[in-house]
Design an enzyme around this catalytic site. Structure first.
Site, PDB file in Angstrom:
ATOM      1  N   ILE A   1       0.899  -1.156   0.000  1.00  0.00           N
ATOM      2  CA  ILE A   1       0.000   0.000   0.000  1.00  0.00           C
ATOM      3  C   ILE A   1       0.935   1.202   0.000  1.00  0.00           C
ATOM      4  O   ILE A   1       1.878   1.266   0.783  1.00  0.00           O
ATOM      5  CB  ILE A   1      -0.978  -0.021   1.208  1.00  0.00           C
ATOM      6  CG1 ILE A   1      -1.827   1.269   1.270  1.00  0.00           C
ATOM      7  CG2 ILE A   1      -0.277  -0.234   2.532  1.00  0.00           C
ATOM      8  CD1 ILE A   1      -2.949   1.207   2.339  1.00  0.00           C
ATOM      9  N   SER A   2       0.694   2.141  -0.911  1.00  0.00           N
ATOM     10  CA  SER A   2       1.630   3.245  -1.109  1.00  0.00           C
ATOM     11  C   SER A   2       1.733   4.134   0.126  1.00  0.00           C
ATOM     12  O   SER A   2       0.822   4.205   0.950  1.00  0.00           O
ATOM     13  CB  SER A   2       1.176   4.099  -2.289  1.00  0.00           C
ATOM     14  OG  SER A   2       0.933   3.306  -3.414  1.00  0.00           O
TER      15      SER A   2
END
Ligand code: SAH
Length: 211
Positions: free
Chosen positions: A58-59
């Site tokens: 997840i960025s």
């Protein structure tokens, strides 16, 4: 209920350059803890990328905020996202545009993201399992295209699915190297590219090639 860690993250993003209040508000209203693995929930509001299933990530919130801000969204727009992952970026986009189309290549991630969209009643997200390198021809053209996985070159197929005045943001560069976050703006027959930042993303895996 907004806890103090969530408010602190939003303040950090603002001081790092995410100043658009609509973007900050979308981040403030989106519970990132629901998008990270349970064991990492206590880190959900740290400004870092975190591992999710299938070896993906997840960025980092700052990268999500920057990409979203640079897309210059409005409520009338449709956006295509390549790389649903956890669904977090799509959830943020969904609060700022009319409809989000998002494609994920890993089934487990696709199914978990769908579940989250349902739980959060994000009814303007349409998700698909498949190879994002092909885009989503039936729903094209898009006002905006966002890749959240790195491409080695600007994918022509996706460029072709942009409106004539559309804009695409993507991390450009090979795996394991620092990639450049690029903005590609169509203007009639011309294409203008701008470098926005250095980033590091997982690669766009392709079964068909991106050209
Ligand atoms: N936007 C995500 C970040 C996910 S990381 C989030 O907010 O959590 C990038 C994602 O791109 C990974 O989930 C990876 O599986 C996916 N991906 C890589 N190549 C792809 C392709 N060709 N088509 C669709 N998704 C792809």
């Amino acid at each position: 209920m907004l806890d103090v860690t969530r408010i602190r993250l939003v303040m950090d993003l603002r001081s790092a350059g995410v100043t658009d209040v609509t973007v900050l508000s979308a981040i403030e209203r989106t519970p990132r803890e629901l998008f990270v693995p349970e064991a990492l929930r206590d880190q959900a509001y740290e400004n870092t990328a975190l591992p999710i299933a299938c070896g993906q990530t997840i960025s980092q919130p700052l990268v999500v905020g920057t990409m979203t801000q640079e897309l210059h969204l409005n409520r009338r727009m449709t956006v295509l996202e390549i790389g649903t992952g956890s669904g977090y970026q799509a959830a943020i986009l969904a609060r700022l545009c009319r409809r989000v189309y998002t494609i994920e290549v890993h089934r487990v991630l696709y199914e978990d993201a769908l579940e989250r969209f349902r739980a959060l009643q994000l009814n303007n997200i349409t998700a698909r399992l498949g190879d994002g390198g092909k885009g989503w021809p039936e729903a094209a053209p898009f006002d905006r295209v966002l890749l959240t996985c790195a491409a080695e070159e600007i994918p022509q197929v996706l460029l072709d699915q942009l409106r004539p005045d559309g804009m695409m943001i993507l991390p450009l560069g090979g795996q394991g190297r620092v990639q450049e976050l690029m903005r590609v703006t169509r203007s009639g027959d011309k294409v203008v590219t701008e470098r926005l930042a250095d980033v590091r993303f997982v690669p766009l895996v392709s079964t068909v090639g991106t050209g």
